[in-house]
Design an enzyme around this catalytic site. Structure first.
Site, PDB file in Angstrom:
ATOM      1  N   ARG A 236       0.742  -1.198  -0.027  1.00 19.94           N
ATOM      2  CA  ARG A 236       0.046   0.167   0.187  1.00 19.94           C
ATOM      3  C   ARG A 236       0.875   1.167   0.031  1.00 19.94           C
ATOM      4  O   ARG A 236       2.102   1.266   0.515  1.00 19.94           O
ATOM      5  CB  ARG A 236      -0.839   0.167   1.403  1.00 19.94           C
ATOM      6  CG  ARG A 236      -1.893  -0.749   1.131  1.00 19.94           C
ATOM      7  CD  ARG A 236      -3.029  -0.367   0.031  1.00 19.94           C
ATOM      8  NE  ARG A 236      -4.594  -1.150   0.371  1.00 19.94           N
ATOM      9  CZ  ARG A 236      -4.572  -2.092  -0.878  1.00 19.94           C
ATOM     10  NH1 ARG A 236      -3.637  -2.362  -1.407  1.00 19.94           N
ATOM     11  NH2 ARG A 236      -5.740  -2.711  -0.574  1.00 19.94           N
ATOM     12  N   HIS A 284      -1.186   0.782  -9.436  1.00 20.65           N
ATOM     13  CA  HIS A 284      -1.809  -0.130  -8.477  1.00 20.65           C
ATOM     14  C   HIS A 284      -2.696  -1.205  -9.309  1.00 20.65           C
ATOM     15  O   HIS A 284      -3.940  -1.464  -9.200  1.00 20.65           O
ATOM     16  CB  HIS A 284      -2.942   0.661  -7.592  1.00 20.65           C
ATOM     17  CG  HIS A 284      -3.516   0.065  -6.424  1.00 20.65           C
ATOM     18  ND1 HIS A 284      -3.495   0.438  -5.399  1.00 20.65           N
ATOM     19  CD2 HIS A 284      -3.377  -1.331  -6.283  1.00 20.65           C
ATOM     20  CE1 HIS A 284      -4.089  -0.282  -4.380  1.00 20.65           C
ATOM     21  NE2 HIS A 284      -3.880  -1.227  -5.089  1.00 20.65           N
TER      22      HIS A 284
HETATM   23  P1  NDP Z   1      -2.083 -11.595   4.707  1.00 26.13           P
HETATM   24  O1  NDP Z   1      -2.713 -10.960   5.713  1.00 26.13           O
HETATM   25  O2  NDP Z   1      -2.229 -12.924   4.212  1.00 26.13           O
HETATM   26  O3  NDP Z   1      -0.302 -11.338   5.120  1.00 26.13           O
HETATM   27  C1  NDP Z   1       0.064 -10.237   5.778  1.00 26.13           C
HETATM   28  C2  NDP Z   1       1.383 -10.272   6.325  1.00 26.13           C
HETATM   29  O4  NDP Z   1       2.047  -9.180   6.840  1.00 26.13           O
HETATM   30  C3  NDP Z   1       1.518 -11.624   7.304  1.00 26.13           C
HETATM   31  O5  NDP Z   1       2.633 -12.098   7.084  1.00 26.13           O
HETATM   32  C4  NDP Z   1       1.730 -10.667   8.481  1.00 26.13           C
HETATM   33  O6  NDP Z   1       2.187 -11.259   9.522  1.00 26.13           O
HETATM   34  C5  NDP Z   1       2.519  -9.717   7.951  1.00 26.13           C
HETATM   35  N1  NDP Z   1       2.301  -8.478   9.015  1.00 26.13           N
HETATM   36  C6  NDP Z   1       1.358  -7.699   9.260  1.00 26.13           C
HETATM   37  N2  NDP Z   1       1.398  -6.696  10.259  1.00 26.13           N
HETATM   38  C7  NDP Z   1       2.964  -7.004  10.470  1.00 26.13           C
HETATM   39  C8  NDP Z   1       3.704  -5.971  11.385  1.00 26.13           C
HETATM   40  N3  NDP Z   1       3.261  -5.378  12.050  1.00 26.13           N
HETATM   41  N4  NDP Z   1       5.054  -6.573  11.485  1.00 26.13           N
HETATM   42  C9  NDP Z   1       5.451  -7.527  10.663  1.00 26.13           C
HETATM   43  N5  NDP Z   1       4.630  -8.400   9.675  1.00 26.13           N
HETATM   44  C10 NDP Z   1       3.403  -8.086   9.603  1.00 26.13           C
HETATM   45  O7  NDP Z   1      -2.188 -10.630   3.435  1.00 26.13           O
HETATM   46  P2  NDP Z   1      -1.945 -10.856   1.738  1.00 26.13           P
HETATM   47  O8  NDP Z   1      -0.548 -11.266   1.693  1.00 26.13           O
HETATM   48  O9  NDP Z   1      -2.928 -11.276   1.300  1.00 26.13           O
HETATM   49  O10 NDP Z   1      -1.849  -9.305   1.344  1.00 26.13           O
HETATM   50  C11 NDP Z   1      -0.872  -8.387   1.650  1.00 26.13           C
HETATM   51  C12 NDP Z   1      -1.192  -7.003   1.156  1.00 26.13           C
HETATM   52  O11 NDP Z   1      -1.013  -6.883  -0.225  1.00 26.13           O
HETATM   53  C13 NDP Z   1      -2.618  -6.584   1.515  1.00 26.13           C
HETATM   54  O12 NDP Z   1      -3.026  -6.032   2.757  1.00 26.13           O
HETATM   55  C14 NDP Z   1      -2.607  -5.253   0.325  1.00 26.13           C
HETATM   56  O13 NDP Z   1      -2.373  -4.332   1.058  1.00 26.13           O
HETATM   57  C15 NDP Z   1      -1.619  -5.678  -0.603  1.00 26.13           C
HETATM   58  N6  NDP Z   1      -2.430  -6.119  -1.963  1.00 26.13           N
HETATM   59  C16 NDP Z   1      -1.953  -5.211  -2.968  1.00 26.13           C
HETATM   60  C17 NDP Z   1      -2.379  -5.541  -4.204  1.00 26.13           C
HETATM   61  C18 NDP Z   1      -2.028  -4.648  -5.298  1.00 26.13           C
HETATM   62  O14 NDP Z   1      -2.411  -4.723  -6.446  1.00 26.13           O
HETATM   63  N7  NDP Z   1      -1.194  -3.774  -5.345  1.00 26.13           N
HETATM   64  C19 NDP Z   1      -3.321  -6.624  -4.523  1.00 26.13           C
HETATM   65  C20 NDP Z   1      -3.657  -7.422  -3.346  1.00 26.13           C
HETATM   66  C21 NDP Z   1      -2.991  -7.040  -2.188  1.00 26.13           C
HETATM   67  P3  NDP Z   1       1.770 -12.794  10.231  1.00 26.13           P
HETATM   68  O15 NDP Z   1       1.951 -13.859   9.084  1.00 26.13           O
HETATM   69  O16 NDP Z   1       2.773 -12.921  11.299  1.00 26.13           O
HETATM   70  O17 NDP Z   1       0.167 -12.348  10.639  1.00 26.13           O
HETATM   71  C1  OXD Z   2      -6.168  -5.408  -3.069  1.00 28.87           C
HETATM   72  C2  OXD Z   2      -5.770  -4.368  -4.120  1.00 28.87           C
HETATM   73  O1  OXD Z   2      -5.912  -5.209  -1.796  1.00 28.87           O
HETATM   74  O2  OXD Z   2      -6.131  -4.579  -5.244  1.00 28.87           O
HETATM   75  O3  OXD Z   2      -6.712  -6.599  -3.455  1.00 28.87           O
HETATM   76  O4  OXD Z   2      -5.082  -3.519  -3.813  1.00 28.87           O
END
Ligand code: NDP
Ligand code: OXD
Length: 321
Positions: A236, A284
């Site tokens: 993000r 994005h």
């Molecule tokens: P998940 O919820 O599966 O994974 C999030 C990861 O971040 C987990 O490993 C979590 O740790 C880690 N995390 C969260 N907070 C912290 C912290 N404070 N310190 C360290 N690690 C942390 O999410 P996804 O993998 O499905 O998606 C990740 C992000 O990708 C979404 O939230 C979105 O913002 C972004 N995204 C962007 C897109 C784009 O087109 N640009 C499309 C889709 C998603 P833990 O495993 O220990 O819980």
């Molecule tokens: C998502 C994105 O969060 O597209 O899926 O950014």
């Protein structure tokens, strides 16, 4: 008795988020369940049991007194959770093979672009210059993934299979074959010190906001084959401090960046990021949510929910992701 309706609240403005496209897909998946577009249709708000949303206006969900669940049409839920009036119902996010594969394509493509010196080769082509440079193998490059969730773990495996040295950092540890796991704030410095290409796939939460800043960039490895650290952010825009990125590129703290997400979107036309030679930009769209895949995902979840089975991929409101 009529089935509870699904209300669509989509703020997008791009092809992928055209509400009529989503409405047609939901209608075909949901059969005789009514699908209403909040911006266009007249309907009784009490008939709405489900909402499918992308960046809904704050307070908009309060219109539905019998809401049972909200489906966010993306993986990241920061836009929804920034609404303090979000109702006390489960919030389900997208976690699906289609979106996950798209993100892995993006991460692999940009990691390879930096590793294979594509910006240099593009510049050579512009000058009609035949000037190959020494090319190192993938195993000489250390990729570090911030966020080892669904997306981070999948991308990590793909990079690993190409031969990169891969490590991940997350809140809790994630052990996987051939992938080093670092967890928690205490292990961040060690993770950064072994990283040449930093890929960010974190969610935006109060804990992660602004994490991609100068003090973090300054801890990345400086002894790698690329000649300087590279950052790829597809998480993000709120995770990054854009002034720090520009200043770090200009003074050599960073060698190059790929950015899919921005502090403000769309990126302003006068942002210096557009023209910086070491910045690659995408609008994005690293991993679009596809109506064909996601309407089916939501429809299947509603069937499960109404049969008394648990919803999948429910957001933990306390953690914020
Ligand atoms: P998940 O919820 O599966 O994974 C999030 C990861 O971040 C987990 O490993 C979590 O740790 C880690 N995390 C969260 N907070 C912290 C912290 N404070 N310190 C360290 N690690 C942390 O999410 P996804 O993998 O499905 O998606 C990740 C992000 O990708 C979404 O939230 C979105 O913002 C972004 N995204 C962007 C897109 C784009 O087109 N640009 C499309 C889709 C998603 P833990 O495993 O220990 O819980
Ligand atoms: C998502 C994105 O969060 O597209 O899926 O950014």
């Amino acid at each position: 008795m009529a089935k509870g309706a699904l209300a669509l609240l989509i703020r997008g403005g791009t092809d992928n988020w055209a509400p009529e496209r989503w409405k047609a897909r939901f209608e075909s998946e949901l059969g005789d369940r009514a699908v209403v577009s909040v911006a266009e249709d007249r309907f009784d708000p009490r008939a709405v049991h489900y909402a499918a949303v992308w960046k809904p206006d704050a307070g908009a969900l309060r219109a539905f007194p019998d809401l049972k669940a909200v489906f966010n049409l993306g993986a990241g839920v920061d836009a929804v959770l920034s609404d303090p009036t979000f109702p006390q119902v489960p919030l389900v996010r997208v976690s699906d093979e289609d979106l996950t594969s798209r993100m892995t394509e993006y991460v692999v493509m940009h990691t390879l672009m930096h590793h294979r010196q594509q910006a240099y080769l593009d510049a050579c082509q512009q000058r009609r210059e035949w000037a190959p440079r020494l090319q190192w193998p993938a195993k000489a490059v250390r990729v570090g993934i911030l966020g080892m969730g669904v997306l981070g773990r999948h991308a990590a495996q793909a990079l690993r299979s190409l031969g990169f040295q891969v490590a991940g950092w997350s809140r809790t540890a994630h052990a996987a074959d051939g992938i080093d796991s670092y967890a928690g704030p205490d292990r961040l410095a060690a993770f950064l010190a072994r990283t040449d290409i930093l890929v960010c796939l974190l969610p935006l939460t109060p804990q992660t906001r602004g994490i991609l800043c100068r003090p973090l960039f300054a801890q990345l490895a400086r002894d790698g084959v690329l000649g300087g650290p590279v950052v790829i952010n597809a998480g993000r825009g709120g995770l990054q401090i854009e002034d720090d990125i520009l200043a770090c590129l200009d003074d050599g703290t960073l060698k190059a960046v790929t950015l899919d997400v921005f502090e403000r979107e769309p990126l302003e036309v006068d942002s210096p990021l557009w023209r910086h030679p070491a910045v690659r930009i995408s609008p994005h769209n690293a991993a679009d949510t596809d109506p064909d895949a996601i309407a089916a995902y939501v429809a299947a979840q509603i069937v499960d929910f109404e049969a008394g089975r648990p919803l999948r991929n429910v957001v933990d409101m306390g953690r914020g992701y």
